[in-house]
Design an enzyme around this catalytic site. Structure first.
Site, PDB file in Angstrom:
ATOM      1  N   SER A 538      19.308 -21.503  25.468  1.00 10.01           N
ATOM      2  CA  SER A 538      17.995 -21.666  24.864  1.00 10.01           C
ATOM      3  C   SER A 538      18.134 -21.649  23.343  1.00 10.01           C
ATOM      4  O   SER A 538      18.807 -22.508  22.779  1.00 10.01           O
ATOM      5  CB  SER A 538      17.046 -20.582  25.397  1.00 10.01           C
ATOM      6  N   ASP A 624      11.371 -27.752  32.779  1.00 16.02           N
ATOM      7  CA  ASP A 624      11.434 -26.652  31.818  1.00 16.02           C
ATOM      8  C   ASP A 624      10.311 -26.776  30.787  1.00 16.02           C
ATOM      9  O   ASP A 624      10.270 -27.738  30.021  1.00 16.02           O
ATOM     10  CB  ASP A 624      12.797 -26.686  31.112  1.00 16.02           C
ATOM     11  N   HIS A 659      13.622 -23.541  33.203  1.00 21.75           N
ATOM     12  CA  HIS A 659      14.426 -22.927  32.151  1.00 21.75           C
ATOM     13  C   HIS A 659      15.547 -22.052  32.707  1.00 21.75           C
ATOM     14  O   HIS A 659      16.591 -21.918  32.084  1.00 21.75           O
ATOM     15  CB  HIS A 659      13.512 -22.095  31.250  1.00 21.75           C
TER      16      HIS A 659
END
Length: 687
Positions: A538, A624, A659
């Site tokens: 991320s 995501d 995610h």
């Protein structure tokens, strides 16, 4: 791997925009489907599928190693794992897994004695689904109803469902699009929650009454600032409901009596830019944890009938970073980090009684409050681990100070801590700042520079990476590698100022710290240039993108999972779910020319250039909502078109997840095994 097919080539299509007098060319902008969050553009899907096919072809020679790694990692996980039961009212609650099960089951039984009761069966809920995730879960105060939330595609738009635990029947109450916790009112007749709006932002707090249509739910609060997010909670005593709103740097909290949610909201203290606070309550006194005068935080108190009248109870400390305060009936707990290491302090409400700092067996560790649902307690549930000590659950007996071991993480295939060594050291960054590093390695690990090392970091949002235990990591260690965590600026490992020194105009410190830690570990003989695997996820993927642009020859292989790499475009797009709320973290390039130029100077996608890049593993999730799928896709496409080497680069997009990647403990472990095999293979470790 000369028999690999040629990698996919994403077409370029002319696209540019001009902002603040600067024109930016972006020929892969078409990979963002304009119908998002639906993705139905045939060219986009074709490119992602082609990359997935190439990934499968590339990983095929590594599959025997991946299979071995999966076998090892699964062998370290207790198949019928269960948690330690914890009392909440008249019931003991726990979870367990069936042997071979992907998802846990949720149980309870009466404290007074009686049969076990299965209250939620995740395996049944997940049956036949490619993805399943349980979100919020909450039992009503009277123990009768269970409200829970599920997501079955990774989009993080949860559906709330309610089960009658006395009859086993599902109530008709169903709420789609939820994105919050679930907090019951004192009478067990309803609960608070928040809905995600069309931009996946929770800008509201609502009250649902059981049996009433969702359309009749009462909106208790709505936030006007699109950069703020609303959350619901409750005090430890459960006397007060909490509605909180804020962004990354500012917060505001409202109180409601749990037995009268129709009462007017009470604002604890109106928002002030740059001030954060959170609240608990004891006996009519608010305990407010705040950074109002110092980034190390302090504890103030206020009478509940005059919540803005703050009096200092515990002042800020240069070395102790206060991270949280929890009020119990007879004492309160202060959690924090002393020079970066976890501490737990027990304070009596009488300020004349000195606090007690809990003692743990290792100097470097991860420790914190575990599951403590009740208010009046004489023992505390604690969680503990270190880089060489498996997860341990304790009960701390308040009267005697004794730590009672309830459970130590079982590793069925065996574990001998004496085979490993761990250190915490510091490495000087280029500006002289000493950056902490946690490292674990086999006891016979060479210190002559010949070793291989895996270096991990995050470095954003004030999130500290704890030096905890990992069974998967042992597959690296048992192949002779070291594993290190760089506690770089941008996290709050050494306090909130550490976080502030890695954001906005100081963002380069995060990247420089990581590179300088790597060079420092080379200088100390832990590894060598090209012998380092690096990984980030991320915002940590943004870190990977920045350092692979700046120092590509340092790294032997790079893993960037769901990487936030198209920073400039994302921060310019106010329609994206997170963007307005992210401006305090990265800057607002929409309005600020300096923020625009700063972000443009480091945004990994914008700074790909013709040079040799190391082997790279990139992942994304089609659904995501946090890092949208086109960020890794555009980055991979640009890297393929620009880099001057023939090192392997793969892009894997989860077409049915978000995610967090695949759900289920074994399916997610298979993904981890493929990733680990890729790393080992590129470092020349083939078995």
């Amino acid at each position: 791997m000369t028999d690999l097919p040629k990698p996919p080539v994403a077409a370029t299509r002319p696209h540019s925009f001009t902002r603040h007098g600067t024109t930016v060319e972006d020929p892969w902008a078409w990979l963002k489907d304009p119908s998002y969050p639906e993705v139905k553009d045939k060219d986009v899907l074709a490119y992602l599928e082609a990359e997935n096919a190439y990934f499968e072809a590339a990983i095929a020679p590594m599959k025997p190693l991946s299979g071995q790694l999966f076998k090892e990692m699964r062998g370290r996980i207790k198949e019928d794992e269960s948690t330690v039961p914890q009392k909440d009212g008249d019931w003991l609650y726990w979870t367990d897994y069936e042997t071979g099960g992907e998802y846990p089951r949720w149980w309870r039984k009466p404290v007074a004695g009686g049969d076990d009761q299965l209250i939620l069966d995740e395996p049944s809920l997940a049956a036949g689904k490619e993805y399943f995730r349980l979100g919020a879960l909450s039992v009503s105060p009277d123990g009768r109803f269970l409200a829970y939330a599920v997501d079955d595609n990774g989009s993080e738009r949860f559906e709330v469902r309610v089960k009658d635990l006395e009859t086993g029947e599902m109530l008709p109450d169903t709420i789609p699009g939820m994105l919050s916790e679930i907090v019951w009112t004192a009478d067990s007749k309803g609960f608070l929650y928040g809905l995600a709006n069309e931009n996946w932002r929770t800008d509201n707090a609502r009250w649902h009454k059981l049996g009433e249509p969702v359309e009749a739910d009462i909106e208790l609060y709505r936030e006007a600032d699109e950069g703020y997010r609303v959350a619901v909670g409750e005090t430890q005593s459960r006397k007060w409901l909490l509605i909180s709103t804020g962004d990354h740097v500012t917060s505001e909290v409202y109180l409601l009596p749990a037995d009268n949610p129709a009462a007017p909201l009470v604002c604890v203290s109106p928002r002030k830019p740059g001030r954060e606070y959170d609240v608990d309550e004891h006996d009519g006194t608010l305990f407010i944890h705040t950074n109002d005068i110092d980034p190390q935080f302090r504890l103030v108190t206020a009478p509940i009938d005059n919540p803005g009248e703050w009096s200092e109870r515990i002042g800020p400390s240069k070395h102790f970073y206060m991270t949280g305060v929890t009020c119990f009936a007879d004492f309160f707990i202060v959690e924090g980090r002393l020079d970066g290491l976890d501490q737990i302090e027990l304070h009596r409400y009488d300020p004349a009684t000195p606090p007690v700092r809990l003692e743990f067996p290792e100097a470097s560790h991860v420790a914190g409050l575990g599951d403590n649902p009740e208010y009046a307690v004489d023992k505390l549930r604690l969680d503990y681990e270190s880089m060489i000590t498996p997860g341990t659950v304790y009960d701390y007996h308040v009267a005697t100070g004794a730590l009672e071991t309830l459970k130590v993480q079982e590793i069925p295939s065996g574990y001998d801590a004496s085979k490993y060594r761990t250190e915490r050291l510091t490495v000087a960054a280029r500006d002289g700042t000493e950056v902490p590093v946690s490292i674990v390695y086999p006891k016979d690990f060479p210190r002559d520079g010949s070793g291989k090392l895996y270096l991990y970091a995050y470095g954003a949002y004030g999130y500290a990476i704890p030096p905890g235990f990992s069974t998967s990591r042992m597959s690296f260690l048992d192949r002779g590698m070291a594993f290190a965590i760089a506690h770089i600026r941008g996290g709050d490992d050494l306090g909130q100022q550490w976080y502030k020194d890695g954001k906005l105009e100081k963002r380069a410190n995060t990247f420089n710290d990581f590179v300088d830690v790597a060079k420092g570990l080379i200088d100390r003989g832990y590894t060598h240039k090209g012998g380092i695997a690096i990984a980030g996820r991320s915002a940590g993927g943004e870190l990977m993108g920045a350092v692979v642009n700046s120092d590509p020859d340092l790294w032997g292989v790079v893993v960037a999972d769901v990487p936030f790499v198209d920073v400039l475009n994302t921060m310019l797009d106010e329609s994206l779910p997170l963007t307005p709320g992210e401006w305090p973290e990265w800057g607002n390039p929409v309005e600020d020319p300096e923020a625009f130029q700063l972000i443009r100077s480091y945004s990994p996608y914008d700074n790909v250039r013709p040079q040799a890049y190391p082997p790279m593993f990139i992942s994304g999730g089609l659904n995501d909502p946090r890092v949208t799928y086109w960020e890794p896709a555009k980055w991979a496409a640009k890297l393929r078109a620009t880099k001057t080497d023939d090192n392997l680069l793969v892009l894997k997009t989860n077409m049915g997840a978000g995610h967090g990647g695949k759900s289920g403990r074994w399916e997610s472990l298979k993904e981890a095994a493929d990733e680990m095999a890729f790393v080992l293979w590129q470092l020349g470790i083939r078995d």
